[in-house]
Scaffold this active site. Sequence first.
Site, mmCIF file in Angstrom:
data_model
loop_
_atom_site.group_PDB
_atom_site.id
_atom_site.type_symbol
_atom_site.label_atom_id
_atom_site.label_comp_id
_atom_site.label_asym_id
_atom_site.label_seq_id
_atom_site.Cartn_x
_atom_site.Cartn_y
_atom_site.Cartn_z
ATOM 1 N N HIS A 1 48.266 5.807 48.109
ATOM 2 C CA HIS A 1 49.083 5.228 47.035
ATOM 3 C C HIS A 1 49.838 4.036 47.638
ATOM 4 O O HIS A 1 50.586 4.198 48.607
ATOM 5 C CB HIS A 1 50.056 6.276 46.479
ATOM 6 N N GLU B 1 53.722 3.828 48.641
ATOM 7 C CA GLU B 1 54.311 4.879 49.496
ATOM 8 C C GLU B 1 54.361 4.352 50.932
ATOM 9 O O GLU B 1 53.466 4.595 51.740
ATOM 10 C CB GLU B 1 53.496 6.165 49.344
ATOM 11 N N HIS C 1 52.039 10.970 52.456
ATOM 12 C CA HIS C 1 52.513 10.441 51.164
ATOM 13 C C HIS C 1 54.030 10.489 51.081
ATOM 14 O O HIS C 1 54.690 11.180 51.860
ATOM 15 C CB HIS C 1 51.972 11.305 50.009
ATOM 16 N N GLU D 1 54.044 15.409 52.220
ATOM 17 C CA GLU D 1 55.013 14.673 51.409
ATOM 18 C C GLU D 1 56.282 14.517 52.245
ATOM 19 O O GLU D 1 56.873 15.500 52.677
ATOM 20 C CB GLU D 1 55.330 15.451 50.116
HETATM 21 O O1 LIG Z 1 55.379 12.309 43.259
HETATM 22 C C1 LIG Z 1 54.322 12.530 42.689
HETATM 23 O O2 LIG Z 1 54.255 12.884 41.498
HETATM 24 C C2 LIG Z 1 53.018 12.413 43.447
HETATM 25 C C3 LIG Z 1 53.159 12.284 44.939
HETATM 26 C C4 LIG Z 1 51.742 12.260 45.499
HETATM 27 O O3 LIG Z 1 51.150 11.232 45.549
HETATM 28 N N1 LIG Z 1 51.216 13.464 45.798
HETATM 29 C C5 LIG Z 1 49.831 13.649 46.057
HETATM 30 C C6 LIG Z 1 49.526 15.080 46.328
HETATM 31 C C7 LIG Z 1 48.078 15.294 46.683
HETATM 32 C C8 LIG Z 1 47.659 16.769 46.735
HETATM 33 O O4 LIG Z 1 47.636 17.407 45.676
HETATM 34 O O5 LIG Z 1 47.327 17.251 47.834
HETATM 35 C C9 LIG Z 1 49.057 13.173 44.820
HETATM 36 O O6 LIG Z 1 49.526 13.445 43.703
HETATM 37 O O7 LIG Z 1 48.023 12.560 44.987
HETATM 38 ZN ZN LIG Z 2 51.014 9.747 47.108
#
Ligand SMILES: O=C(O)CCC(=O)N[C@@H](CCC(=O)O)C(=O)O
Ligand SMILES: [Zn+2]
Length: 336
Positions: free
Chosen positions: A59, A62, A151, A215
Site C-alpha cells: 500500500h 504506508e 504495513h 501492522e
Molecule cells: O487499516 C486498514 O484497514 C488496512 C491495513 C492493511 O493494509 N492491512 C492489510 C492486512 C492484510 C492481511 O489480511 O493479512 C490489508 O488490508 O491488506
Molecule cells: Zn497495508
Amino acid sequence: MLALGKLLELTLAGREPAEKTQLTVEGVRMRWLSEGALEVRPPEARDNGLDLLLSAGIHGNETAPIELLDRLLHDIARGDLKPRARILFLFGNPEAIRKGERFIEQDVNRLFNGRHEQTSGSEALRACELERLAASFFSLPDRDRLHYDLHTAIRGSKIEQFALYPWKEDRQHSRQELARLRAAGMEAVLLQNKPSIVFSSYTYDKLGAESFTLELGKARPFGQNDGVNVSLLETRLKQIIEGTEPELTEEALNGLQLFSVAREIIKHSDSFRLNLPADIENFSELEVGYLLAEDIAQTRWIIEEEGARIIFPNPKVKNGLRAGILIVPTTDENLA
Ligand SMILES: O=C(O)CCC(=O)N[C@@H](CCC(=O)O)C(=O)O
Ligand SMILES: [Zn+2]
C-alpha cells in the site's frame, strides 16, 4: 554507500540503476531485479541458510515500513550490517508509493493467489510480478523461508502492533514464530482460519514460507513517522539478518494476545452500511446484539460472539471485498 543501497530513491524516481549488480567490501552481492526489487546475497561461507523476504509499500501510503526497509538496505550497502541470510527486499506498489496513495486502481493486496488473473491493469501485473519474484526467491531447496509483509493501518488501534498469520489446511501455526514476533514487539497475533488473497497468504500457502502481515501503527506520509515505534522490530530484523538472534524460550510468548477470525464482513453492494463511528479504533469491542452492518436484500450483520472486536473496518472498499474482520480471543492450544 553503494548505489543499489538507494533502492527507495531509484523507485521514487522511477529509474533503473546503471549497474544491476554490486558487491560490498564484505563481499555481499546486491542485485537489482526489477522496479522496487533487490536481492542481497551473503558470501557463500557466511550464508546461514535463511531466505528472508521483506516487503513494504504494497500500500503506497504506508511509509513507516518503507523507511524501515530503506534504513536496513543503507546499512547493508555501507557494510554496517553484515548479512548471513539471503534477503529479497520488495517495495510492493511503486506507482502508488510515488503518489502517496494506498493504491491507484486496485488494492494490490487483494490480487494474490491467482486473483490477478481475473482482472487487468498495472496493479494486476504488479501482483503477478511480485508472485514471480517471491516464487523465484523461495525456489532454492533445503533453506528456511521467512516473509514479513510490513504495513501500517488506516486508523488508530487499541493494540498498536500486531501480526496476521495466514492459514493453510493441515499446517499448524508455529509457537516458535509467535515467540519471535513477540520479541519483535508484536502485542497480538490474529490466527487466520481460511485461505486469503493477500501477499503473505500467497507465500505461506504456495511457497512454504513462514509468512506474516505485520501492522506497525497508523499510516502517515514520508518523514512523519515519529509516532510509529519500530525499534524492537528493527533490532530483531538486524539480528535475523546477521544470524545473531538470541535464543527464544517458551516464556517469550508471555503477554502475546491471540485472536481468531469469527467472521469476515464482505461488502456485497453499494447499499452496504457500516454502523460504526468514522474514527473507531481497531480492536474496539462490540456487544452481542449490536447491528454492525446492513447490505442489499435485508442482509444484516449482528454481533453474536462474546468478546468480539473489529479490525480494518472500511465501508469504502469495492463490492465483493472485505469491509472489516470480526475477531475473538483464542488460546495457544493448537500451535505446533
Ligand atoms: O487499516 C486498514 O484497514 C488496512 C491495513 C492493511 O493494509 N492491512 C492489510 C492486512 C492484510 C492481511 O489480511 O493479512 C490489508 O488490508 O491488506
Ligand atoms: Zn497495508
